[in-house]
Design a protein around this motif. Structure first.
Motif, PDB file in Angstrom:
ATOM      1  N   MET A  93       1.089  -1.425   0.061  1.00 48.72           N
ATOM      2  CA  MET A  93      -0.459  -0.557   0.191  1.00 48.72           C
ATOM      3  C   MET A  93       0.800   1.272  -0.405  1.00 48.72           C
ATOM      4  SD  MET A  93      -2.921  -1.191  -0.372  1.00 48.72           S
ATOM      5  CE  MET A  93      -4.172   0.325  -0.007  1.00 48.72           C
ATOM      6  N   LYS A  94       2.503   0.879   0.474  1.00 50.44           N
ATOM      7  CA  LYS A  94       2.626   2.515   0.365  1.00 50.44           C
ATOM      8  C   LYS A  94       3.725   2.789  -0.212  1.00 50.44           C
ATOM      9  CE  LYS A  94       6.896   3.922   3.177  1.00 50.44           C
ATOM     10  NZ  LYS A  94       8.424   4.001   2.371  1.00 50.44           N
ATOM     11  N   GLU A  95       4.269   1.612  -0.699  1.00 48.43           N
ATOM     12  CA  GLU A  95       4.671   1.446  -2.271  1.00 48.43           C
ATOM     13  C   GLU A  95       4.017   1.888  -3.309  1.00 48.43           C
ATOM     14  OE1 GLU A  95       7.881   1.080  -4.776  1.00 48.43           O
ATOM     15  OE2 GLU A  95       7.777   0.857  -2.858  1.00 48.43           O
ATOM     16  N   LEU A  96       2.350   1.673  -3.360  1.00 47.40           N
ATOM     17  CA  LEU A  96       1.407   2.364  -4.458  1.00 47.40           C
ATOM     18  C   LEU A  96       1.110   3.569  -4.361  1.00 47.40           C
ATOM     19  CD1 LEU A  96      -1.656  -0.676  -4.418  1.00 47.40           C
ATOM     20  CD2 LEU A  96       0.306  -0.171  -6.768  1.00 47.40           C
ATOM     21  N   LYS A  97       1.047   3.859  -3.233  1.00 44.58           N
ATOM     22  CA  LYS A  97       0.840   5.553  -2.371  1.00 44.58           C
ATOM     23  C   LYS A  97       1.778   6.228  -2.699  1.00 44.58           C
ATOM     24  CE  LYS A  97       0.414   8.930   1.066  1.00 44.58           C
ATOM     25  NZ  LYS A  97       0.179   9.172   2.458  1.00 44.58           N
ATOM     26  N   GLU A  98       3.282   5.828  -2.926  1.00 45.68           N
ATOM     27  CA  GLU A  98       4.254   6.437  -3.528  1.00 45.68           C
ATOM     28  C   GLU A  98       4.245   6.598  -4.626  1.00 45.68           C
ATOM     29  OE1 GLU A  98       7.883   4.851  -1.799  1.00 45.68           O
ATOM     30  OE2 GLU A  98       6.972   5.588   0.668  1.00 45.68           O
ATOM     31  N   ARG A  99       3.971   5.482  -5.928  1.00 46.18           N
ATOM     32  CA  ARG A  99       3.300   5.652  -6.804  1.00 46.18           C
ATOM     33  C   ARG A  99       2.787   6.141  -7.649  1.00 46.18           C
ATOM     34  NH1 ARG A  99       4.987  -0.500  -9.398  1.00 46.18           N
ATOM     35  NH2 ARG A  99       7.391  -1.462  -8.553  1.00 46.18           N
ATOM     36  N   LYS A 100       1.648   6.686  -6.892  1.00 50.63           N
ATOM     37  CA  LYS A 100       0.812   7.319  -7.345  1.00 50.63           C
ATOM     38  C   LYS A 100       1.049   8.651  -7.311  1.00 50.63           C
ATOM     39  CE  LYS A 100      -3.333   4.762  -6.766  1.00 50.63           C
ATOM     40  NZ  LYS A 100      -4.490   4.723  -4.941  1.00 50.63           N
ATOM     41  N   GLU A 101       1.845   9.221  -6.132  1.00 53.24           N
ATOM     42  CA  GLU A 101       1.734  10.606  -6.370  1.00 53.24           C
ATOM     43  C   GLU A 101       2.634  11.152  -7.073  1.00 53.24           C
ATOM     44  OE1 GLU A 101       3.130  10.804  -1.944  1.00 53.24           O
ATOM     45  OE2 GLU A 101       1.509  10.883  -1.051  1.00 53.24           O
ATOM     46  N   ARG A 102       4.576   9.992  -7.716  1.00 49.22           N
ATOM     47  CA  ARG A 102       4.992  10.313  -8.755  1.00 49.22           C
ATOM     48  C   ARG A 102       4.842  10.247 -10.133  1.00 49.22           C
ATOM     49  NH1 ARG A 102       8.384   7.034  -5.684  1.00 49.22           N
ATOM     50  NH2 ARG A 102       7.937   4.906  -7.592  1.00 49.22           N
ATOM     51  N   PHE A 103       3.762   9.349 -10.233  1.00 50.96           N
ATOM     52  CA  PHE A 103       2.868   9.486 -11.446  1.00 50.96           C
ATOM     53  C   PHE A 103       2.071  10.738 -12.332  1.00 50.96           C
ATOM     54  CE2 PHE A 103      -1.238   8.182 -14.567  1.00 50.96           C
ATOM     55  CZ  PHE A 103      -0.291   7.378 -15.914  1.00 50.96           C
ATOM     56  N   ASP A 104       2.626  10.751 -13.686  1.00 50.72           N
ATOM     57  CA  ASP A 104       2.713  11.552 -14.310  1.00 50.72           C
ATOM     58  C   ASP A 104       2.558  11.075 -15.400  1.00 50.72           C
ATOM     59  OD1 ASP A 104       2.937  13.744 -16.634  1.00 50.72           O
ATOM     60  OD2 ASP A 104       4.592  14.809 -15.806  1.00 50.72           O
ATOM     61  N   ILE A 105       0.901  11.507 -16.271  1.00 52.59           N
ATOM     62  CA  ILE A 105       0.386  10.746 -17.360  1.00 52.59           C
ATOM     63  C   ILE A 105       0.932  10.777 -18.512  1.00 52.59           C
ATOM     64  CG2 ILE A 105      -1.194  13.388 -17.479  1.00 52.59           C
ATOM     65  CD1 ILE A 105      -2.340   9.543 -17.780  1.00 52.59           C
ATOM     66  N   LYS A 106       2.057  11.398 -18.811  1.00 53.37           N
ATOM     67  CA  LYS A 106       3.008  12.005 -20.289  1.00 53.37           C
ATOM     68  C   LYS A 106       3.701  11.014 -20.726  1.00 53.37           C
ATOM     69  CE  LYS A 106       6.490  15.411 -18.445  1.00 53.37           C
ATOM     70  NZ  LYS A 106       6.797  15.274 -17.776  1.00 53.37           N
ATOM     71  N   ASP A 107       4.277  10.164 -19.020  1.00 55.47           N
ATOM     72  CA  ASP A 107       5.129   8.617 -18.980  1.00 55.47           C
ATOM     73  C   ASP A 107       3.895   7.723 -19.451  1.00 55.47           C
ATOM     74  OD1 ASP A 107       6.597  10.627 -17.932  1.00 55.47           O
ATOM     75  OD2 ASP A 107       6.491  10.489 -16.361  1.00 55.47           O
ATOM     76  N   ALA A 108       2.977   8.225 -18.863  1.00 54.92           N
ATOM     77  CA  ALA A 108       2.070   6.688 -19.520  1.00 54.92           C
ATOM     78  C   ALA A 108       1.893   6.331 -20.833  1.00 54.92           C
ATOM     79  CB  ALA A 108       0.688   6.914 -18.803  1.00 54.92           C
ATOM     80  N   VAL A 109       2.332   4.925 -21.080  1.00 53.49           N
ATOM     81  CA  VAL A 109       2.011   3.993 -22.609  1.00 53.49           C
ATOM     82  C   VAL A 109       0.842   4.118 -23.001  1.00 53.49           C
ATOM     83  CG1 VAL A 109       2.578   1.438 -23.711  1.00 53.49           C
ATOM     84  CG2 VAL A 109       3.742   3.092 -21.660  1.00 53.49           C
ATOM     85  N   LYS A 110       0.752   4.424 -24.476  1.00 54.99           N
ATOM     86  CA  LYS A 110      -0.512   4.270 -24.943  1.00 54.99           C
ATOM     87  C   LYS A 110      -1.401   3.321 -25.349  1.00 54.99           C
ATOM     88  CE  LYS A 110      -0.030   9.564 -26.451  1.00 54.99           C
ATOM     89  NZ  LYS A 110       1.629   9.402 -26.434  1.00 54.99           N
ATOM     90  N   GLU A 111      -2.697   2.883 -25.537  1.00 57.18           N
ATOM     91  CA  GLU A 111      -3.929   2.019 -25.731  1.00 57.18           C
ATOM     92  C   GLU A 111      -2.491   1.326 -27.307  1.00 57.18           C
ATOM     93  OE1 GLU A 111      -7.503  -0.337 -26.433  1.00 57.18           O
ATOM     94  OE2 GLU A 111      -7.886   1.612 -25.478  1.00 57.18           O
ATOM     95  N   ASP A 112      -2.755   1.822 -28.057  1.00 55.10           N
ATOM     96  CA  ASP A 112      -2.614   1.613 -29.580  1.00 55.10           C
ATOM     97  C   ASP A 112      -0.561   1.353 -29.436  1.00 55.10           C
ATOM     98  OD1 ASP A 112      -1.377   3.796 -29.199  1.00 55.10           O
ATOM     99  OD2 ASP A 112      -1.115   4.651 -31.184  1.00 55.10           O
ATOM    100  N   GLU A 113      -0.373   1.854 -28.436  1.00 54.60           N
ATOM    101  CA  GLU A 113       1.793   1.150 -27.970  1.00 54.60           C
ATOM    102  C   GLU A 113       1.660  -0.369 -27.442  1.00 54.60           C
ATOM    103  OE1 GLU A 113       3.787   4.007 -25.854  1.00 54.60           O
ATOM    104  OE2 GLU A 113       3.582   5.473 -27.983  1.00 54.60           O
ATOM    105  N   VAL A 114       0.153  -0.398 -26.440  1.00 48.73           N
ATOM    106  CA  VAL A 114       0.011  -1.717 -25.917  1.00 48.73           C
ATOM    107  C   VAL A 114       0.276  -2.905 -27.456  1.00 48.73           C
ATOM    108  CG1 VAL A 114      -0.768  -3.482 -24.579  1.00 48.73           C
ATOM    109  CG2 VAL A 114       0.155  -1.386 -23.541  1.00 48.73           C
ATOM    110  N   MET A 115      -0.906  -2.436 -27.880  1.00 47.34           N
ATOM    111  CA  MET A 115      -1.853  -2.956 -29.251  1.00 47.34           C
ATOM    112  C   MET A 115      -0.669  -3.516 -29.545  1.00 47.34           C
ATOM    113  SD  MET A 115      -4.329  -4.266 -27.504  1.00 47.34           S
ATOM    114  CE  MET A 115      -5.308  -5.100 -28.764  1.00 47.34           C
TER     115      MET A 115
END
Length: 97
Positions: free
Chosen positions: A71-93
């Motif tokens: 839970m602590k790790e998830l909380k820290e990751r959520k706090e550091r998350f930036d949407i611009k770093d997310a992988v787009k759905e078409d890239e995953v596909m």
């Protein structure tokens, strides 16, 4: 580490264990028997049900600790998350093809 608090009546010498094993085993059903050698506690005889209960408590506490870490790790990751770093759905596909 926790301090061991043992009553004198529950301490027996290793010689007494050898000489009175059956009696000591019966006593261990009521309370743990601490085995002494050279004035040091070297071992313990305890009821199997109590031992199994201790193992269950340890497993429960380990799970609680692991859950808290996750839970602590998830909380820290959520706090550091930036949407611009997310992988787009078409890239995953594309990777799945």
């Amino acid at each position: 580490m926790a301090t061991l608090n043992v009553e004198r009546e529950n301490m027996v010498s290793s010689t007494d264990i050898v000489r009175n094993f059956s009696k000591m085993l019966d006593k261990s059903k009521e309370t743990p028997v601490f085995i002494m050698r050279n004035n040091d506690i070297e071992g313990i005889i305890m009821d199997i049900e109590e031992y199994e209960m201790l193992l269950e408590k340890i497993e429960y506490l380990e799970n609680q600790l692991e859950d808290a870490y996750i839970m602590k790790e998830l909380k820290e990751r959520k706090e550091r998350f930036d949407i611009k770093d997310a992988v787009k759905e078409d890239e995953v596909m594309d990777l799945l093809d």
